[in-house]
Design a protein around this motif. Structure first.
Motif, mmCIF file in Angstrom:
data_model
loop_
_atom_site.group_PDB
_atom_site.id
_atom_site.type_symbol
_atom_site.label_atom_id
_atom_site.label_comp_id
_atom_site.label_asym_id
_atom_site.label_seq_id
_atom_site.Cartn_x
_atom_site.Cartn_y
_atom_site.Cartn_z
ATOM 1 N N PHE A 149 9.834 12.063 -16.218
ATOM 2 C CA PHE A 149 9.824 12.005 -15.849
ATOM 3 C C PHE A 149 10.203 12.996 -14.448
ATOM 4 O O PHE A 149 9.839 13.733 -13.572
ATOM 5 N N GLY A 150 10.771 13.930 -15.318
ATOM 6 C CA GLY A 150 11.450 14.916 -14.645
ATOM 7 C C GLY A 150 9.930 16.325 -13.879
ATOM 8 O O GLY A 150 8.592 15.448 -13.873
ATOM 9 N N PRO A 151 10.542 17.582 -13.998
ATOM 10 C CA PRO A 151 9.227 18.491 -12.703
ATOM 11 C C PRO A 151 8.107 18.834 -13.410
ATOM 12 O O PRO A 151 7.923 19.000 -15.061
ATOM 13 N N MET A 152 7.269 19.259 -13.120
ATOM 14 C CA MET A 152 6.192 20.225 -13.950
ATOM 15 C C MET A 152 6.587 21.116 -14.729
ATOM 16 O O MET A 152 5.178 20.796 -15.655
ATOM 17 N N PHE B 165 5.650 2.986 -15.052
ATOM 18 C CA PHE B 165 6.961 2.994 -14.098
ATOM 19 C C PHE B 165 6.185 4.527 -13.283
ATOM 20 O O PHE B 165 6.790 4.214 -12.121
ATOM 21 N N GLY B 166 5.103 5.435 -13.791
ATOM 22 C CA GLY B 166 5.858 6.695 -12.733
ATOM 23 C C GLY B 166 3.988 5.653 -11.933
ATOM 24 O O GLY B 166 4.423 5.746 -10.560
ATOM 25 N N THR B 167 3.384 4.906 -12.299
ATOM 26 C CA THR B 167 2.640 4.454 -11.443
ATOM 27 C C THR B 167 3.151 3.469 -10.347
ATOM 28 O O THR B 167 3.094 2.743 -9.419
ATOM 29 N N MET B 168 4.501 1.799 -10.960
ATOM 30 C CA MET B 168 4.691 1.619 -10.187
ATOM 31 C C MET B 168 5.841 2.329 -8.908
ATOM 32 O O MET B 168 5.717 2.119 -7.840
ATOM 33 N N ALA B 169 6.074 3.878 -9.433
ATOM 34 C CA ALA B 169 7.246 4.633 -8.505
ATOM 35 C C ALA B 169 6.210 5.146 -7.666
ATOM 36 O O ALA B 169 6.799 5.586 -5.813
ATOM 37 N N THR B 170 5.000 5.336 -7.660
ATOM 38 C CA THR B 170 4.379 5.917 -6.899
ATOM 39 C C THR B 170 3.465 5.234 -5.872
ATOM 40 O O THR B 170 3.915 5.445 -4.282
ATOM 41 N N ILE B 171 3.917 3.757 -6.176
ATOM 42 C CA ILE B 171 2.745 2.589 -5.139
ATOM 43 C C ILE B 171 4.848 2.396 -4.389
ATOM 44 O O ILE B 171 4.364 2.227 -3.205
ATOM 45 N N TYR B 172 5.792 2.451 -5.129
ATOM 46 C CA TYR B 172 6.970 1.913 -4.397
ATOM 47 C C TYR B 172 7.959 3.279 -4.425
ATOM 48 O O TYR B 172 8.549 2.557 -5.626
ATOM 49 N N PRO B 173 7.649 4.448 -3.923
ATOM 50 C CA PRO B 173 8.966 5.121 -4.207
ATOM 51 C C PRO B 173 10.159 4.862 -3.636
ATOM 52 O O PRO B 173 10.666 4.000 -2.788
ATOM 53 N N ASN B 174 11.680 5.144 -4.425
ATOM 54 C CA ASN B 174 12.644 5.077 -3.904
ATOM 55 C C ASN B 174 13.232 3.621 -4.771
ATOM 56 O O ASN B 174 14.060 3.538 -3.719
ATOM 57 N N ARG B 175 12.034 2.821 -5.267
ATOM 58 C CA ARG B 175 12.868 1.911 -5.171
ATOM 59 C C ARG B 175 13.351 1.199 -6.919
ATOM 60 O O ARG B 175 12.985 -0.082 -6.716
ATOM 61 N N PRO C 63 7.503 5.548 -25.485
ATOM 62 C CA PRO C 63 7.699 6.227 -24.057
ATOM 63 C C PRO C 63 6.909 6.637 -22.703
ATOM 64 O O PRO C 63 6.806 6.523 -21.915
ATOM 65 N N LEU C 64 5.538 6.750 -23.399
ATOM 66 C CA LEU C 64 4.337 7.928 -22.854
ATOM 67 C C LEU C 64 3.537 6.389 -22.071
ATOM 68 O O LEU C 64 3.246 6.425 -20.465
ATOM 69 N N VAL C 65 3.560 5.301 -22.758
ATOM 70 C CA VAL C 65 3.294 3.571 -21.751
ATOM 71 C C VAL C 65 4.105 3.789 -20.450
ATOM 72 O O VAL C 65 4.099 3.757 -20.103
ATOM 73 N N VAL C 66 5.214 3.776 -21.278
ATOM 74 C CA VAL C 66 6.232 2.904 -20.541
ATOM 75 C C VAL C 66 6.066 3.920 -19.216
ATOM 76 O O VAL C 66 6.301 3.869 -17.812
ATOM 77 N N ALA C 67 6.316 5.363 -19.909
ATOM 78 C CA ALA C 67 6.316 6.421 -18.000
ATOM 79 C C ALA C 67 5.113 6.194 -17.217
ATOM 80 O O ALA C 67 5.828 6.247 -16.236
ATOM 81 N N GLU C 68 3.876 5.923 -18.141
ATOM 82 C CA GLU C 68 2.863 5.843 -16.969
ATOM 83 C C GLU C 68 3.052 4.644 -16.235
ATOM 84 O O GLU C 68 2.317 4.450 -15.020
ATOM 85 N N LYS D 115 0.975 14.816 -20.664
ATOM 86 C CA LYS D 115 2.147 14.251 -20.058
ATOM 87 C C LYS D 115 1.965 13.153 -19.015
ATOM 88 O O LYS D 115 0.240 12.391 -19.235
ATOM 89 N N ALA D 116 3.044 12.160 -18.549
ATOM 90 C CA ALA D 116 2.359 10.891 -17.765
ATOM 91 C C ALA D 116 1.712 11.076 -16.163
ATOM 92 O O ALA D 116 2.305 11.651 -15.700
ATOM 93 N N HIS D 117 0.520 10.750 -15.682
ATOM 94 C CA HIS D 117 -0.196 10.751 -14.882
ATOM 95 C C HIS D 117 -0.260 9.231 -14.262
ATOM 96 O O HIS D 117 -1.733 8.579 -15.008
#
Length: 333
Positions: free
Chosen positions: A146-149, A95-105, A88-93, A156-158
């Motif tokens: 993916f939740g709040p800090m 997808f978190g990276t993609m969401a940072t590049i392409y927000p809300n998509r 799950p951590l690798v998935v979060a990292e 954590k996924a960064h």
């Protein structure tokens, strides 16, 4: 023609067509994404399959990133990421990276099956334990990542924290209906290849749904096969490519997506026909008028919130036209 008023989306397994290489299949995937984006489709999801030479959807996150790069606004996601194969951590990292590049998509659809045979599943598996059984805990881990800090643990996924990437639970039996309902998450049922439990799964999900911070009421998506053409006769002709695709599954063979044929009778045995037909029984097939009637009947019975269409059509231009006709039906054009 009356307006059916429902969001429609696309699922792509990224099949290799006869005469194509893997790169051609990926190019076709992008081309279809660009075309369906212009048509107004809501989202474009890419599957995960392994050890299947005729499907190039093994590195799903990379294909999602490639699709995001080559489109502008359509939501892109996984249909799904098969969690037994991934930390799950690798998935979060990722997808978190993609969401940072392409927000809300970005969407994250999660499945509890390995998406392959057992030997390959063992080769993919991140531990010797059967991680199918840790699926609920893995889903909760991703919701946290993916939740709040203030909700994070030591690990954590960064990037990932605070991205709130929407999570969808995928299912092809009733098991995941219970989980999606309990967690208050949207649910997507795989009627395009496993329609047997569709009605029961929809009922369970709706009856047991618990409102959550993610959803206040059930959100039910059904994935089904759509083969739309200028006439019923043409659609039945195009359908033979899909029938050959499911015959592959029944036989355990790995043939690329085949051109249409005049008749399937020379290709399959009666028992094979029965098995392949039962897998693809939830299919919208035919001309615009036929598709409209079938979709109206489907919605009168199930009233789902979104339909995700998968189309095994050999000719890529005919495939795009099928999605165009389906969208016109939904829009009442």
């Amino acid at each position: 023609m009356s307006n059916i008023q429902i969001p429609v989306s696309v699922l792509n397994l990224v099949p290799i067509r006869k005469g194509q290489e893997a790169k051609d299949a990926i190019d076709s995937m992008v081309d279809l994404a660009q075309a369906t984006e212009k048509m107004g489709y809501s989202r474009y999801w890419i599957a995960e399959h392994h050890n299947t030479s005729t499907l190039v959807s093994s590195a799903t996150a990379i294909l999602i990133k490639h699709t995001l790069e080559n489109t502008e606004r359509i939501r892109v996601g996984s249909g799904g990421i098969m969690l037994p194969n991934h930390s799950p951590l690798v998935v979060a990292e990722q997808f978190g990276t993609m969401a940072t590049i392409y927000p809300n998509r970005l969407d994250l659809g999660l499945g509890r099956a390995p998406g392959t045979d057992m030997m390959t599943a063992s080769a993919l598996r991140r531990s010797q334990n059967d991680s199918v059984y840790t699926f609920p805990e893995d889903v909760n881990s991703l919701l946290t990542y993916f939740g709040p800090m203030e909700r994070q643990d030591y690990v954590k996924a960064h990037p990932g924290v605070g991205t709130n990437i929407p999570i969808y639970i995928l299912g092809s039996s009733t098991d995941s209906a219970y989980l999606a309902a309990k967690l208050g998450l949207p649910y997507v049922f795989a009627s395009h290849f496993a329609p047997r439990y569709m009605e029961e799964a929809i009922s369970i999900y709706r009856a047991r749904f618990q409102p959550s911070e993610y959803l206040d009421k059930p959100y039910m998506t059904v994935c089904l096969n759509v083969i739309a053409a200028e006439s019923d006769e043409e659609a039945r002709w195009e359908q033979t490519s899909m029938q050959q695709f499911f015959l592959n599954v029944v036989r355990g063979t790995q043939n690329p997506l085949q051109p249409p044929v005049e008749s399937m009778d020379d290709i399959w045995q009666p028992h094979e026909r029965e098995m392949a037909t039962s897998m693809s029984s939830v299919t919208l097939l035919g001309s615009k008028n036929s598709i409209h009637q079938q979709l109206t009947n489907f919605q009168e019975k199930y009233n789902v919130d979104e339909i995700m269409a998968v189309s095994y059509i050999y000719d890529t231009e005919k495939q795009k036209r099928s999605y165009e006709i389906f969208k016109e039906v939904v829009d009442g054009k």
